[in-house]
Design a protein around this motif. Structure first.
Motif, PDB file in Angstrom:
ATOM      1  N   VAL A   7       0.831  -1.204   0.000  1.00 50.06           N
ATOM      2  CA  VAL A   7       0.000   0.000   0.000  1.00 50.06           C
ATOM      3  C   VAL A   7       0.866   1.254   0.000  1.00 50.06           C
ATOM      4  N   LYS A   8       1.935   1.249   0.775  1.00 51.05           N
ATOM      5  CA  LYS A   8       2.821   2.417   0.803  1.00 51.05           C
ATOM      6  C   LYS A   8       3.431   2.678  -0.576  1.00 51.05           C
ATOM      7  N   GLU A   9       3.822   1.628  -1.251  1.00 52.70           N
ATOM      8  CA  GLU A   9       4.391   1.789  -2.593  1.00 52.70           C
ATOM      9  C   GLU A   9       3.356   2.314  -3.579  1.00 52.70           C
ATOM     10  N   ILE A  10       2.158   1.787  -3.507  1.00 54.93           N
ATOM     11  CA  ILE A  10       1.091   2.254  -4.386  1.00 54.93           C
ATOM     12  C   ILE A  10       0.768   3.721  -4.101  1.00 54.93           C
ATOM     13  N   MET A  11       0.719   4.086  -2.830  1.00 57.39           N
ATOM     14  CA  MET A  11       0.449   5.479  -2.484  1.00 57.39           C
ATOM     15  C   MET A  11       1.546   6.397  -3.009  1.00 57.39           C
ATOM     16  N   GLN A  12       2.767   5.961  -2.975  1.00 60.80           N
ATOM     17  CA  GLN A  12       3.860   6.758  -3.530  1.00 60.80           C
ATOM     18  C   GLN A  12       3.656   6.956  -5.034  1.00 60.80           C
ATOM     19  N   GLN A  13       3.249   5.907  -5.717  1.00 61.94           N
ATOM     20  CA  GLN A  13       2.977   6.018  -7.150  1.00 61.94           C
ATOM     21  C   GLN A  13       1.819   6.970  -7.415  1.00 61.94           C
ATOM     22  N   ILE A  14       0.782   6.896  -6.593  1.00 65.04           N
ATOM     23  CA  ILE A  14      -0.356   7.804  -6.745  1.00 65.04           C
ATOM     24  C   ILE A  14       0.098   9.247  -6.566  1.00 65.04           C
ATOM     25  N   GLU A  31     -11.377  10.814  -3.386  1.00 64.18           N
ATOM     26  CA  GLU A  31     -12.768  10.385  -3.191  1.00 64.18           C
ATOM     27  C   GLU A  31     -13.149   9.317  -4.211  1.00 64.18           C
ATOM     28  N   GLN A  32     -12.750   9.524  -5.441  1.00 67.18           N
ATOM     29  CA  GLN A  32     -13.042   8.532  -6.481  1.00 67.18           C
ATOM     30  C   GLN A  32     -12.301   7.230  -6.203  1.00 67.18           C
ATOM     31  N   LEU A  33     -11.095   7.335  -5.743  1.00 65.97           N
ATOM     32  CA  LEU A  33     -10.317   6.148  -5.395  1.00 65.97           C
ATOM     33  C   LEU A  33     -10.995   5.358  -4.270  1.00 65.97           C
ATOM     34  N   ILE A  34     -11.491   6.064  -3.273  1.00 65.39           N
ATOM     35  CA  ILE A  34     -12.221   5.410  -2.182  1.00 65.39           C
ATOM     36  C   ILE A  34     -13.419   4.652  -2.740  1.00 65.39           C
ATOM     37  N   LEU A  37     -12.244   1.520  -4.533  1.00 61.37           N
ATOM     38  CA  LEU A  37     -11.782   0.499  -3.598  1.00 61.37           C
ATOM     39  C   LEU A  37     -12.947  -0.198  -2.901  1.00 61.37           C
ATOM     40  N   GLU A  38     -13.932   0.562  -2.499  1.00 57.79           N
ATOM     41  CA  GLU A  38     -15.118  -0.032  -1.876  1.00 57.79           C
ATOM     42  C   GLU A  38     -15.857  -0.932  -2.857  1.00 57.79           C
ATOM     43  N   ASP A  39     -15.967  -0.486  -4.082  1.00 56.74           N
ATOM     44  CA  ASP A  39     -16.612  -1.292  -5.110  1.00 56.74           C
ATOM     45  C   ASP A  39     -15.850  -2.600  -5.329  1.00 56.74           C
ATOM     46  N   GLU A  40     -14.554  -2.506  -5.376  1.00 59.57           N
ATOM     47  CA  GLU A  40     -13.717  -3.704  -5.555  1.00 59.57           C
ATOM     48  C   GLU A  40     -13.885  -4.661  -4.381  1.00 59.57           C
TER      49      GLU A  40
END
Length: 52
Positions: A7-14, A31-34, A37-40
């Motif tokens: 997750v930390k690596e993905i957040m860095q990429q984001i 907000e869209q990412l949230i 993620l909830e949908d997934e």
């Protein structure tokens, strides 16, 4: 790699991908990412045992 490291690596990429966004745009992006993620999470195989 632990889930936290992943997750930390993905957040860095984001953060790198969104450097050009202003504060409001970045907030909207998060907000869209949230939402995504909830949908997934709902589409995953985490069914209620009573449904089977």
């Amino acid at each position: 790699m632990t889930p936290r490291q992943f997750v930390k690596e993905i957040m860095q990429q984001i953060r790198e991908l969104t450097t050009s966004l202003d504060e409001d745009e970045y907030s909207e992006y998060l907000e869209q990412l949230i939402f995504e993620l909830e949908d997934e999470r709902q589409r995953c195989c985490w069914k209620d045992p009573e449904e089977e």
